[in-house]
Motif scaffolding. Structure first.
Motif, mmCIF file in Angstrom:
data_model
loop_
_atom_site.group_PDB
_atom_site.id
_atom_site.type_symbol
_atom_site.label_atom_id
_atom_site.label_comp_id
_atom_site.label_asym_id
_atom_site.label_seq_id
_atom_site.Cartn_x
_atom_site.Cartn_y
_atom_site.Cartn_z
ATOM 1 N N ASP A 131 -48.102 9.997 -2.599
ATOM 2 C CA ASP A 131 -48.862 10.349 -3.789
ATOM 3 C C ASP A 131 -50.346 10.013 -3.631
ATOM 4 O OD1 ASP A 131 -48.767 11.521 -6.327
ATOM 5 O OD2 ASP A 131 -48.823 9.576 -7.317
ATOM 6 N N TYR A 146 -46.508 9.389 -12.291
ATOM 7 C CA TYR A 146 -47.647 8.623 -11.766
ATOM 8 C C TYR A 146 -47.661 7.190 -12.292
ATOM 9 C CZ TYR A 146 -52.520 7.447 -10.714
ATOM 10 O OH TYR A 146 -53.647 6.848 -10.256
ATOM 11 N N ARG A 201 -45.198 5.181 -5.098
ATOM 12 C CA ARG A 201 -46.217 6.213 -4.899
ATOM 13 C C ARG A 201 -46.565 6.356 -3.411
ATOM 14 N NH1 ARG A 201 -51.391 5.540 -8.162
ATOM 15 N NH2 ARG A 201 -51.677 7.635 -7.311
#
Length: 278
Positions: free
Chosen positions: A74, A260, A69
């Motif tokens: 992210d 995610y 991530r």
């Protein structure tokens, strides 16, 4: 900004991609010099002439999912910091290092950059023998390379510093560059593998919680070395949204949720509305 909004039209982008552990970071500065790139993005860091100028290393994260991530920007604070930095230095040329072309595309979209004008793969600049040696260091010794000096890495990295490498930047230049060998914290946790069944269950959960989805009739996961492809067949409820909108919302929710929670690169999602219930 939306994920597909281009805010840096004046920044020319390049991509240097290859599988994890094949020696991309060792050759990052050489490829940047070859392409005339002013800046390098590598594992969450923005690097300029061998110095960290912005960002945070994905190799400082405590687990693989967080590291992935971090690498694809992210985390909102991390992403906004880098975006604000490039607002100050544009126009410029940028080289993005990634484990696949699709990962590089994801990074560029996250940062509001346009599509790359050129992509170089690790096979273009490295021999099979060198890539195999890099794999042994990555998976056997758990050693990773960050293309900046140890002093700069120390401020940005919470793992174990192992050693240093020196090399030459560019083809015709005699400028010496420094690279740092590290043990990321997450390397000590062993290998992580996400079973297709776990992805299936998560996909099923996300699809059912999308508006106007009545049931998930069929679901299959195809695994590849660099990601997964998901096929979903649903029953939809008649309502305010069209069937196309329902399918698109299911696709977006799965893409966002699975990416995610697992950190896995999703190559493609196919959503089929098999029936409509009144």
């Amino acid at each position: 900004m939306t994920e597909n909004e281009i805010i840096f039209d004046s920044i020319e982008t390049f991509v240097f991609s290859g599988a994890a552990g094949t020696g991309k970071s060792r050759r990052a500065q050489y490829v940047a010099s070859l392409l005339g790139a002013d800046y390098i993005i590598d594992d969450g860091l923005v690097i300029h002439k061998g110095s960290i100028v912005c960002g945070k290393s994905a190799k400082s994260e405590l687990n693989r999912i967080s590291a992935i991530r971090r690498a694809i920007f992210d985390f909102e604070g991390h992403r906004n910091e880098v975006i604000e930095f490039f607002k100050e230095v544009s126009p410029c040329n940028l080289l993005v290092i990634a484990t696949s072309d699709s990962m590089a595309d994801k990074i560029l979209k996250k940062l509001g950059m346009k599509a790359p004008s050129r992509t170089i793969h690790i096979e273009d600049v490295s021999t099979k023998e060198d890539m195999e040696k890099a794999r042994i260091e990555r998976y056997g010794k758990k050693q990773h390379v960050i293309p900046v000096s140890q002093a700069l890495v120390r401020k940005n990295f919470s793992g174990k510093l192992v050693g240093q490498l020196r090399g030459i930047w560019g083809v015709n230049e005699e400028k010496e560059t420094e690279k740092t060998i590290v043990h990321p914290p997450f390397s000590f946790c062993g290998e992580m593998h996400v079973e297709p069944e776990a992805i299936k269950q998560l996909t099923h959960f996300l699809a059912l919680r999308t508006e106007q989805t009545a049931a998930v009739k069929e679901l299959s996961i195809s695994s590849y070395d660099d990601g997964v492809e998901i096929d979903v067949e649903i029953s939809a409820l008649a309502g305010s949204k069209t069937l196309l909108e329902v399918a698109e919302n299911v696709k977006k929710r799965i893409m966002s949720g699975v990416g995610y929670f697992t950190g896995i690169d999703i190559k493609k999602i196919n959503v089929t509305v098999a029936e409509v219930l009144l």
